[in-house]
Design an enzyme around this catalytic site. Structure first.
Site, PDB file in Angstrom:
ATOM      1  N   HIS A 181       0.833  -1.212   0.000  1.00  0.00           N
ATOM      2  CA  HIS A 181       0.000   0.000   0.000  1.00  0.00           C
ATOM      3  C   HIS A 181       0.862   1.254   0.000  1.00  0.00           C
ATOM      4  O   HIS A 181       2.084   1.204   0.142  1.00  0.00           O
ATOM      5  CB  HIS A 181      -0.957  -0.012   1.195  1.00  0.00           C
ATOM      6  N   CYS A 197       2.776  -4.213   6.921  1.00  0.00           N
ATOM      7  CA  CYS A 197       2.707  -4.369   5.483  1.00  0.00           C
ATOM      8  C   CYS A 197       3.878  -3.709   4.763  1.00  0.00           C
ATOM      9  O   CYS A 197       4.695  -3.027   5.358  1.00  0.00           O
ATOM     10  CB  CYS A 197       1.396  -3.781   4.978  1.00  0.00           C
TER      11      CYS A 197
END
Length: 227
Positions: A181, A197
């Site tokens: 992301h 992440c």
């Protein structure tokens, strides 16, 4: 000079995180924003130095990062690629902080990334099962148990920690809960940040999003490309 609305949003991010850290003294996992660089604090002038303009996007313009403040090796660039993965594969090199999108002819598009503070908590093969544009964010139950101040749900936007795009990683029909992301913390690229992440500059995740397909293979590894 970054537009005032976006800059004010970024300043609010820094201010809120400093207050949260002072109260908690710890961080939580999986896509959670990490501790701001102390040099940045909530200094609007310093935040502004990280940005050099805007890239048109819908429904929010993407703040463009001042690349002079980012190590050149983490700039988006096309490089020679020695691996054997098929074109269209995403390869995440945790240790060296690079993400490669494999192309034809022994080339790849390489992006600088930020990874988990203790290394990426998950490695192996997955696929992109879905994608999001200025995605919403819903912290996990465990994250909210650790930090009750986290929202149950946060709409997408400049202040959202998932940034401008998200690629959701699945194994079979199971959501791994890990994402590739964007980030509103450009100073975290090249760093091992919170346990969580893979993050790219917002402008880079938009570029990657425009190049990949749902169903694309993702392989996350340690030890470099030879691992």
């Amino acid at each position: 000079m970054i537009a005032s609305r976006a800059l004010k949003g970024l300043a609010r991010i820094a201010t809120a995180r400093l207050s949260l850290l002072a109260a908690l003294g710890l961080l939580v996992a999986a896509c959670q924003p990490h501790e701001p660089n102390p040099a940045i604090q909530a200094d609007t002038g310093h935040l502004n130095a990280w940005y050099s303009g805007l890239m048109a996007d819908d429904p929010y313009d993407v703040p463009l990062v001042n690349k002079a403040l980012l190590d050149r090796k983490f700039h988006r660039q096309r490089v020679d690629y020695p691996g054997r993965e098929a074109p269209g594969t995403i390869v995440v090199d945790i240790d060296n902080r690079f993400l490669y999108l494999v192309e034809d002819g022994g080339k790849a598009m390489r992006y600088g990334i930020g990874v988990g503070r203790n290394g990426f908590a998950w490695r192996g093969d997955a696929r992109i099962a879905r994608t999001g544009v200025w995605p919403n964010w819903s912290p996990t139950d465990n994250m909210r148990r650790i930090d009750p101040s986290l929202p149950v749900h946060m709409e997408g936007g400049i202040e959202n920690p998932l940034g401008a795009r998200a690629l959701y990683l699945y194994q079979g029909s199971r959501d791994t809960l890990f994402r590739i992301h964007g980030t509103n913390e450009p100073w975290s690229i090249g760093e091992a940040v919170s346990s969580g992440c893979v993050r790219l500059l917002n402008e880079d995740i938009v570029d990657l999003y425009n190049r990949v397909q749902v169903g694309a293979r993702v392989t996350v590894r340690r030890g470099g490309l030879g691992a």
